[in-house]
Design an enzyme around this catalytic site. Structure first.
Site, PDB file in Angstrom:
ATOM      1  N   SER A 191       0.816  -1.218   0.000  1.00 35.19           N
ATOM      2  CA  SER A 191       0.000   0.000   0.000  1.00 35.19           C
ATOM      3  C   SER A 191       0.850   1.268   0.000  1.00 35.19           C
ATOM      4  CB  SER A 191      -0.935   0.016   1.212  1.00 35.19           C
ATOM      5  OG  SER A 191      -1.868  -1.044   1.148  1.00 35.19           O
ATOM      6  N   GLY A 199      -2.519   3.652  -4.154  1.00 31.29           N
ATOM      7  CA  GLY A 199      -3.082   4.503  -5.199  1.00 31.29           C
ATOM      8  C   GLY A 199      -4.538   4.878  -4.990  1.00 31.29           C
ATOM      9  N   CYS A 246      -9.320  -1.765   3.512  1.00 30.15           N
ATOM     10  CA  CYS A 246      -8.582  -0.586   3.040  1.00 30.15           C
ATOM     11  C   CYS A 246      -8.963  -0.225   1.594  1.00 30.15           C
ATOM     12  CB  CYS A 246      -7.086  -0.811   3.206  1.00 30.15           C
ATOM     13  SG  CYS A 246      -6.155   0.735   3.377  1.00 30.15           S
ATOM     14  N   LEU A 247      -8.102  -0.446   0.608  1.00 31.16           N
ATOM     15  CA  LEU A 247      -8.470  -0.162  -0.775  1.00 31.16           C
ATOM     16  C   LEU A 247      -9.671  -1.007  -1.186  1.00 31.16           C
ATOM     17  CD1 LEU A 247      -7.773   1.437  -3.349  1.00 31.16           C
ATOM     18  CD2 LEU A 247      -6.206  -0.399  -3.990  1.00 31.16           C
ATOM     19  N   ASN A 266      -3.391   2.732   7.195  1.00 30.92           N
ATOM     20  CA  ASN A 266      -2.502   3.212   6.147  1.00 30.92           C
ATOM     21  C   ASN A 266      -3.339   3.511   4.907  1.00 30.92           C
ATOM     22  OD1 ASN A 266      -0.644   3.678   4.122  1.00 30.92           O
ATOM     23  ND2 ASN A 266      -0.154   1.516   3.871  1.00 30.92           N
ATOM     24  N   HIS A 302      -6.647  -1.895   9.214  1.00 26.38           N
ATOM     25  CA  HIS A 302      -5.997  -3.190   8.991  1.00 26.38           C
ATOM     26  C   HIS A 302      -6.138  -4.100  10.216  1.00 26.38           C
ATOM     27  CE1 HIS A 302      -3.911  -2.658   5.111  1.00 26.38           C
ATOM     28  NE2 HIS A 302      -3.956  -1.380   5.426  1.00 26.38           N
ATOM     29  N   GLU A 327      -5.510  -7.181  10.422  1.00 25.31           N
ATOM     30  CA  GLU A 327      -4.432  -8.185  10.485  1.00 25.31           C
ATOM     31  C   GLU A 327      -3.184  -7.654  11.176  1.00 25.31           C
ATOM     32  OE1 GLU A 327      -2.969  -5.571   7.439  1.00 25.31           O
ATOM     33  OE2 GLU A 327      -4.956  -6.354   7.857  1.00 25.31           O
TER      34      GLU A 327
END
Length: 372
Positions: A51, A231, A257-258, A299, A343, A345
């Site tokens: 990421s 991105g 996340c993304l 993140n 996240h 994890e």
């Protein structure tokens, strides 16, 4: 005596602001979006996180490298950051489990490393003025050339990077005799996500970022997963289409996340580039379903539009970031689908969010009951 050769180096931001430091090793020039991570540990996980592709990382912890490197801490097969800026770079490490020092590890990537930087001043500046493109270089005598190079660096807004870190061919992870099968769309998946899924009696087939729903469905999975990655999410048209078709199929779906942003886009909710983003290991989240707080690792530089999520009759906001009230989690009211912006994890100490993997397995179990 130090074995790290140090050369004068410069940090040039897109708005013309200049900071100074020392380059370690061979030096060189690197470009990317500059950002900072507030974690006090976990530098190897950060540097290898897909990421962070395309980003120059500023570490707020004063000492980097002091506990060395171990293969178990890598989140991918190589260093992914575009460059590193820190205050003090440690030559020696004291961790018994470490297999090498950080400099040797980063040198394999020919990474440009800057130390002796006033990172407190730099981070304060980025915090106030926002994440922006930057160039770091030992070519300190030709600032005009550096400015021209910096002007050619594309903005992170609108930049598709998942294709640079995704697998090229599908691969398998876990025990093929596991109880559940999961098809994962790799937008830049972290190793620990696969470990967490596999530890819950699942066998995973990981697919490239642009794989179709039909390709993923051919694995006959019990559930689908869309990973984190770098991105802007909006250019990922294939992934958004695949997510939409997974949702329409009424199959269990989990995104991180993304992947969370891709699911939102598939539901007609837009995303936007944040002023700074969230990057660290102590971000406070409120679970609106349980009322409990969670300390999370994050993140991301993009987020989903909160007002549009609220206005969407099929979406329920499940988690909010307590620092800025941004959306940190959603679930669909009429489909077995949920996602989070952080996240689960990542276990930097708190493991407050690992229950989300169990929640995904429960979703799969319930889905199998209904289709039995």
């Amino acid at each position: 005596m130090s074995y790290l050769n140090k050369k004068d180096a410069v940090i040039l931001l897109a708005d013309g602001t200049i900071f100074h430091g020392k380059a370690i090793g061979d030096g060189g020039t690197a470009t990317g979006e500059i950002c900072f991570n507030t974690g006090m540990s976990g530098y190897q996980e950060v540097f290898t996180d897909p990421s962070y592709t395309g980003q120059i990382m500023v570490t707020t912890n004063a000492h980097i490298g002091n506990y060395g490197i171990t293969d178990d801490d890598a989140e991918s097969n190589s260093v992914k950051i575009a460059g590193l800026i820190c205050k003090n770079f440690s030559e020696e490490f004291s961790r018994p489990a470490a297999q090498s020092d950080l400099f040797a590890y980063l040198k394999k990537k020919n990474l440009v490393i800057l130390s002796d930087v006033d990172t407190r001043a730099l981070v304060r500046y980025i915090r106030d003025h926002g994440a922006q493109n930057a160039i770091i270089s030992t070519d300190v005598e030709d600032m005009q050339s550096l400015k021209r190079k910096l002007e050619d660096v594309p903005s992170m807004k609108g930049l598709e990077l998942a294709s640079k870190v995704s697998c090229k061919e599908p691969y398998f992870y876990g025990d093929e005799n596991a109880k559940y099968r999961i098809a994962a769309l790799d937008l830049g998946i972290k190793s620990n996500i696969l470990r967490n899924l596999a530890s819950r009696n699942t066998y995973i087939k990981v697919f490239p970022y642009n794989s179709s729903f039909e390709e993923m469905a051919s694995f006959n999975p019990d559930g689908y997963f869309i990973s984190n990655g770098p991105g802007d999410p909006e250019p990922l048209e294939a992934a958004i289409k695949t997510a939409s078709e997974i949702i329409e199929s009424n199959s269990p779906l989990f995104g991180i996340c993304l992947g969370h942003q891709v699911i939102a886009l598939a539901m007609g909710v837009s995303t936007y580039k944040m002023h700074n983003g969230h990057r660290g290991i102590n971000h406070p989240i409120k679970n609106l379903i349980t009322g409990k707080g969670e300390i999370t690792s994050q993140n991301h530089g993009f987020a989903i539009n909160k007002s549009q999520a609220i206005a969407n009759d099929n979406i329920e906001i499940t988690h909010l970031h307590l620092n800025d009230d941004t959306v940190a989690g959603i679930r669909l009211k009429d489909k077995p689908c949920f996602s989070v912006q952080y996240h689960p994890e990542a276990g930097p100490g708190p493991n407050d969010a690992t229950y989300l993997f169990d929640q995904f397995i429960d979703l799969i179990k319930n889905s199998k009951k209904h289709t039995a």
